[in-house]
Design an enzyme around this catalytic site. Structure first.
Site: not given
Ligand SMILES: NC(=O)c1ccc[n+]([C@@H]2O[C@H](COP(=O)([O-])OP(=O)(O)OC[C@H]3O[C@@H](n4cnc5c(N)ncnc54)[C@H](OP(=O)(O)O)[C@@H]3O)[C@@H](O)[C@H]2O)c1
Length: 365
Positions: A360, A85, A209
């Site tokens: 989650k 990170y 899936r």
């Molecule tokens: N930039 C920002 O400010 C910010 C803020 C919040 C979150 N984020 C980022 O947003 C992302 C999602 O966070 P979250 O907390 O919402 O996640 P989350 O609820 O844990 O969900 C993870 C998501 O990623 C998908 N995924 C996992 N492995 C994958 C892969 N190898 N290829 C493609 N898709 C994959 C999952 O799909 P499946 O169900 O198909 O596995 C699911 O849709 C993370 O990368 C996080 O760091 C960024």
């Protein structure tokens, strides 16, 4: 003799004697212990994270003591543990960036918080996977207690990211369309609900899936207009969808690789794709024709940076938080679908977060 026996009792009970230099008086201040999920090295092995007792410092004049109530396990938390990170905590570190705590004790100069308040950390790196914490008053912000505990624990990262991305990049009016990938993620679920509340249409791409129909129903029940798999978009495209709704002005990319390209190549002329995640860990595959013939713009968003930029401006932070809380109170935004996990079963939660199609998990302290 009396002092020695008091000191012995103090050490035994975790109370230490401190001289308060500002007021030049001697005061008793109590220290406490908590349990925390600590990592001492960066690793992909989740066994690196262990539950350990942690001594909390005594509450200072401008600090508060919290009892942590609930904290999610987010992908970014795992990236921090893995060392990938952009911001990393000095080691050893307590895991977790998000969560809600209840104020138990406040220092004498604290003005904005009272015992009983619910608070969430403002910045990343707080270390929320613990039963207790002592922090400065300015490190946390109050959340109302009339939203659910899960809502409060998960409000200040993912729904706020969704909220910002829907407001800050394109002027969207009711009837406009937004396209996103990883639509079942916590951010994706918040995008669906906030967009619906704004009168926007959403096209939601997911990975195929075994229980796909179940997931489609779930996202539709949140207000998703269209839910399609990556495979469907690649094989048949979205022509049928675009007979019913306008092409999207805004695309939200959580994945990268080919999936990011699917979002990008379906944008309207002059549209913007905002990348906020790189879940596939693959570089974006972007067709040149979208740049040349559709004048599409690529942007990035990081909520941590947005919060740091606005950290002195509590009014802006509160305005965003209040807007998101109002949606929760109004029933237009719910906490992400999640599994509530007792704190001591943390390994299960960490494991699920690094697995494909995992739910989650929210640790309950
Ligand atoms: N930039 C920002 O400010 C910010 C803020 C919040 C979150 N984020 C980022 O947003 C992302 C999602 O966070 P979250 O907390 O919402 O996640 P989350 O609820 O844990 O969900 C993870 C998501 O990623 C998908 N995924 C996992 N492995 C994958 C892969 N190898 N290829 C493609 N898709 C994959 C999952 O799909 P499946 O169900 O198909 O596995 C699911 O849709 C993370 O990368 C996080 O760091 C960024």
């Amino acid at each position: 003799m009396l002092i020695r026996s008091l000191l012995h009792r103090a050490i035994h009970e975790g109370t230490i004697l401190l001289r308060n230099h500002q007021k030049c008086s001697t005061v008793w201040r109590k220290t406490h212990h908590c349990s925390a999920l600590i990592y001492r090295e960066h690793s992909h092995d989740i066994q690196t994270v262990r539950m350990e007792p942690l001594l909390l410092p005594p509450v200072g004049d401008r600090s508060v003591r919290l009892h942590m109530l609930a904290a999610p396990v987010n992908p970014a938390d795992m990236n921090m543990i893995q060392g990938s990170y952009p911001i990393l905590c000095p080691l050893p570190a307590v895991g977790g960036n998000e969560g809600v705590g209840e104020v138990i004790e406040v220092g004498s100069d604290v003005t904005s918080l009272r015992p009983g308040d619910w608070v969430v950390p403002i910045d990343a790196g707080f270390g929320t996977w613990r039963t207790g914490a002592v922090c400065e008053e300015e490190e946390v912000i109050t959340v109302p207690k009339d939203i659910s505990l899960l809502g409060a624990a998960t409000i200040f990262v993912n729904p706020c990211t969704a909220y910002r991305m829907l407001h800050d990049f394109q002027t969207l009016t009711p009837g406009c369309t937004v396209i996103q990938n990883a639509s079942n993620s916590a951010v994706g679920q918040a995008v669906i609900q906030i967009a619906a509340a704004l009168g926007l249409k959403t096209i939601n791409i997911i990975r195929d899936r075994p229980n796909c129909a179940e997931l489609i129903d779930e996202l539709q029940s949140l207000g998703a207009d269209y839910v399609v798999t990556e495979e469907e978009v690649m094989s048949t495209g979205l022509h049928r969808v675009f007979e019913e709704v306008p092409k999207p002005k805004l695309g939200l990319n959580c994945v990268g690789g080919l999936s990011g390209g699917l979002v990008f190549s379906n944008l309207d002329y002059g549209g913007t794709m905002v990348t906020y995640g790189g879940m596939a860990k693959r570089p974006l595959q972007i067709p040149a024709k979208s740049f040349i013939f559709h004048n599409v713009t690529l942007k990035g968003f990081w909520l941590t940076q947005w919060k740091r930029k606005h950290k002195e401006d509590k009014a802006q932070l509160n305005a965003m938080l209040n807007a998101v809380c109002d949606l929760m109170r109004g029933g237009q935004l719910s906490a992400p679908h999640c599994v509530q996990t007792p704190f001591h079963q943390y390994t299960h939660a960490l494991q699920a977060t690094v697995q494909s199609h995992g739910r989650k998990h929210v640790l309950i302290m």
